[in-house]
Write a protein that holds these residues in place. Structure first.
Motif, short mmCIF file in Angstrom:
data_model
loop_
_atom_site.label_atom_id
_atom_site.label_comp_id
_atom_site.label_asym_id
_atom_site.label_seq_id
_atom_site.Cartn_x
_atom_site.Cartn_y
_atom_site.Cartn_z
N ASP A 63 8.62 7.95 0.39
CA ASP A 63 8.39 7.14 -0.82
C ASP A 63 6.92 7.20 -1.23
O ASP A 63 6.59 7.33 -2.41
CB ASP A 63 8.76 5.67 -0.57
CG ASP A 63 10.26 5.47 -0.46
OD1 ASP A 63 11.01 6.39 -0.83
OD2 ASP A 63 10.69 4.38 -0.01
N GLY A 64 6.03 7.11 -0.22
CA GLY A 64 4.60 7.15 -0.51
C GLY A 64 4.18 8.48 -1.10
O GLY A 64 3.36 8.53 -2.03
N CYS A 65 4.72 9.56 -0.55
CA CYS A 65 4.38 10.91 -1.06
C CYS A 65 4.83 11.07 -2.51
O CYS A 65 4.13 11.67 -3.33
CB CYS A 65 5.03 11.99 -0.20
SG CYS A 65 4.30 12.13 1.46
N GLU A 66 5.99 10.49 -2.83
CA GLU A 66 6.49 10.58 -4.20
C GLU A 66 5.57 9.84 -5.17
O GLU A 66 5.21 10.35 -6.24
CB GLU A 66 7.90 9.97 -4.24
CG GLU A 66 8.66 10.28 -5.53
CD GLU A 66 10.07 9.70 -5.51
OE1 GLU A 66 10.55 9.32 -6.59
OE2 GLU A 66 10.68 9.62 -4.42
N LYS A 67 5.15 8.64 -4.78
CA LYS A 67 4.22 7.86 -5.63
C LYS A 67 2.90 8.59 -5.77
O LYS A 67 2.32 8.66 -6.87
CB LYS A 67 3.97 6.47 -5.01
CG LYS A 67 5.15 5.53 -5.10
CD LYS A 67 4.77 4.20 -4.44
CE LYS A 67 6.00 3.34 -4.20
NZ LYS A 67 5.73 2.19 -3.33
N VAL A 110 10.22 5.19 9.30
CA VAL A 110 8.86 5.72 9.09
C VAL A 110 8.93 6.91 8.14
O VAL A 110 8.12 7.02 7.20
CB VAL A 110 8.22 6.16 10.43
CG1 VAL A 110 6.78 6.62 10.20
CG2 VAL A 110 8.23 5.02 11.42
N LYS A 111 9.89 7.79 8.35
CA LYS A 111 10.04 8.98 7.48
C LYS A 111 10.28 8.56 6.03
O LYS A 111 9.75 9.15 5.10
CB LYS A 111 11.19 9.86 7.98
CG LYS A 111 11.05 10.33 9.45
CD LYS A 111 10.26 11.60 9.58
CE LYS A 111 9.96 11.97 11.02
NZ LYS A 111 11.03 12.63 11.71
N ALA A 158 0.86 -1.20 0.00
CA ALA A 158 0.00 0.00 0.00
C ALA A 158 0.89 1.24 0.00
O ALA A 158 2.03 1.20 0.47
CB ALA A 158 -0.91 -0.01 1.23
N THR A 159 0.35 2.32 -0.53
CA THR A 159 1.06 3.60 -0.55
C THR A 159 0.59 4.44 0.62
O THR A 159 -0.60 4.74 0.72
CB THR A 159 0.80 4.35 -1.88
OG1 THR A 159 1.22 3.52 -2.97
CG2 THR A 159 1.53 5.67 -1.94
N LEU A 160 1.51 4.81 1.52
CA LEU A 160 1.18 5.61 2.69
C LEU A 160 1.76 7.01 2.50
O LEU A 160 2.95 7.14 2.19
CB LEU A 160 1.76 5.00 3.97
CG LEU A 160 1.57 3.49 4.20
CD1 LEU A 160 2.12 3.10 5.56
CD2 LEU A 160 0.12 3.11 4.11
N PHE A 161 0.95 8.04 2.70
CA PHE A 161 1.45 9.40 2.47
C PHE A 161 0.70 10.41 3.31
O PHE A 161 -0.32 10.10 3.94
CB PHE A 161 1.38 9.76 0.98
CG PHE A 161 -0.02 9.89 0.42
CD1 PHE A 161 -0.62 11.13 0.28
CD2 PHE A 161 -0.73 8.76 0.02
CE1 PHE A 161 -1.90 11.26 -0.25
CE2 PHE A 161 -2.02 8.88 -0.51
CZ PHE A 161 -2.59 10.13 -0.63
N ILE A 162 1.23 11.64 3.33
CA ILE A 162 0.63 12.73 4.09
C ILE A 162 -0.01 13.70 3.10
O ILE A 162 0.65 14.15 2.14
CB ILE A 162 1.69 13.44 4.95
CG1 ILE A 162 2.24 12.47 6.01
CG2 ILE A 162 1.11 14.68 5.62
CD1 ILE A 162 3.42 13.00 6.80
N GLN A 163 -1.26 14.02 3.33
CA GLN A 163 -2.05 14.88 2.43
C GLN A 163 -1.32 16.17 2.07
O GLN A 163 -1.21 16.54 0.89
CB GLN A 163 -3.37 15.18 3.13
CG GLN A 163 -4.36 16.03 2.36
CD GLN A 163 -5.55 16.38 3.25
OE1 GLN A 163 -5.40 16.53 4.47
NE2 GLN A 163 -6.72 16.50 2.66
N SER A 164 -0.80 16.89 3.07
CA SER A 164 -0.22 18.22 2.80
C SER A 164 1.09 18.15 2.03
O SER A 164 1.58 19.16 1.54
CB SER A 164 0.00 18.98 4.11
OG SER A 164 0.96 18.32 4.91
#
Length: 400
Positions: free
Chosen positions: A375-379, A369-370, A78-84
């Motif tokens: 990686d998730g934010c990039e995807k 975690v960072k 799964a791709t995990l990312f931060i909205q902002s």
């Protein structure tokens, strides 16, 4: 037309409790093996109600992501990312705000509900009024096909679907659309082009839903079509224009039946929670000191399990044999309340043990975690960028 893709997010509220696990995270862990999944931290959403105290957000974000990983959400699946960290969300929110009728926002049921519940906060802000639109932007920017929601969130998803429909209707009619669509039909080859045309007529003239499904299946099989031609053919099939934004479907999730320590729904606001990674001594103490059936004043008094908050936890954690033992022992005063609580303590601790073990890896090395989030934010930005390119072009903003 669009690949099966699930999107779901959570506001950063700090450490999660077992209600979050049973209500949301267990579903995420299962879905990550069935769909392409994107799970995000909705930190901008947190600001719609906590704009006056943003200091709590950052630490809450990292605590929550560790809890996701502890629960079994796997960054390999799964791709995990931060909205902002994906500013395209804000750009789409802005552009969609140009076409969103004010009445649509005001009629979202949770708008008035939240204002009535959170009376201590001033929610007469543009951000609070517009948060359903931001939620829609979160979904539409990834062309998510499925969104897991509870019954109470269905109006939000319907709002999103209406918005996608409105956008496609207003901006999907690119110049020369029919000519481009007919040219795309020819690329199917004579046999499939003929079948597509027949199915299209059956759907548009007779409302034949089976024909629509058959035509969509036909298009899904065509690997050689460009994305643009594929979108045109789906739009042409339904009598509209080019499908720029997809209409997401709901995956209806059962409401969490996780009871709190007082028998009410587990919630921080009721101060009745057990957190996912709470230490064993604390969990044991909390459950041992839970209130029980008020009729059982002495050990020899018989009780009624249905009137006891501990019985609610047995429904989640105990086998049928254990529940029968509780029923018999409680109603006959054959067992005491401390004995009754022991299987629940063991069940909760057994559920938490692998979570604590998984979390320790990330607590020992926070850089892990960072890196997962980076990686998730990039995807996520890559996918969001593809949608925004098409949205800008449709709205006449792709200056060359």
């Amino acid at each position: 037309m669009f690949a099966d893709r699930v999107l779901s997010g959570m506001r950063p509220t700090g450490s999660l409790h077992l209600g979050h696990y049973h209500g949301v995270l267990k579903n995420w862990v299962q879905m990550q093996h069935e769909y392409e999944c994107l799970f995000f931290v909705a930190d901008w959403h947190a600001l719609t109600t906590h704009y006056d105290n943003p200091q709590i957000i950052e630490q809450s974000v990292w605590d929550m992501v560790v809890d996701w990983l502890a629960a079994g959400v796997d960054p390999a699946h799964a791709t995990l990312f931060i909205q902002s960290k994906v500013p395209e969300h804000a750009e789409l929110h802005l552009l969609l705000s140009m076409i969103t009728p004010l009445g649509w926002l005001e009629r979202v049921p949770t708008y008035k509900d939240q204002q009535e519940k959170l009376t201590e906060k001033d929610l007469s802000t543009y951000g609070f009024l517009g948060y359903p639109l931001l939620m829609s932007s979160d979904i539409l920017i990834y062309r998510a096909t499925h969104v897991p929601v509870g019954e109470d969130q269905i109006p939000h998803l319907e709002f999103t679907r209406e918005l996608a429909r409105r956008f496609n209707h207003m901006y999907g009619r690119e110049p020369g659309f029919e000519e481009k669509a007919e040219a795309a039909v020819k690329k199917l080859g004579s046999k499939k082009a003929k079948l597509y045309a027949e199915l299209r007529v059956r759907f548009q003239e007779q409302g034949d839903d089976e024909a629509l499904l058959s035509a969509k299946a036909l298009l899904d099989e065509q690997q050689s079509l460009s994305l643009g031609d594929r979108e045109r053919l789906f739009g042409y099939l339904e009598g509209g224009g080019k499908m720029i934004l997809s209409e997401p479907q709901a995956i209806l999730t059962a409401a969490s039946r996780m009871p709190g320590l007082d028998g009410q729904k587990m919630s921080k606001s009721y101060n009745n929670t057990i957190t996912l990674r709470e230490d064993e001594a604390s969990v044991t103490k909390k459950i041992r000191t839970m209130p029980t059936d008020p009729a059982r004043i002495r050990r020899t008094d018989p009780g009624t399990p249905e009137k006891c908050p501990v019985w609610s936890l047995h429904q989640v954690y105990s086998s049928e044999d254990t529940k029968q033992w509780v029923q018999k022992g409680c109603t006959s005063a054959g067992i005491g309340c401390i004995e009754c609580k022991q299987p629940v303590i063991e069940g909760v601790l057994a559920e938490q043990r692998p979570m604590r073990e998984r979390a320790q890896l990330y607590l020992d090395d926070p850089a892990l975690v960072k890196n997962i989030i980076a990686d998730g934010c990039e995807k996520a930005r890559k996918l969001a960028g593809e949608t925004m390119r098409d949205v800008r072009e449709a709205m006449g903003l792709s200056y060359s």
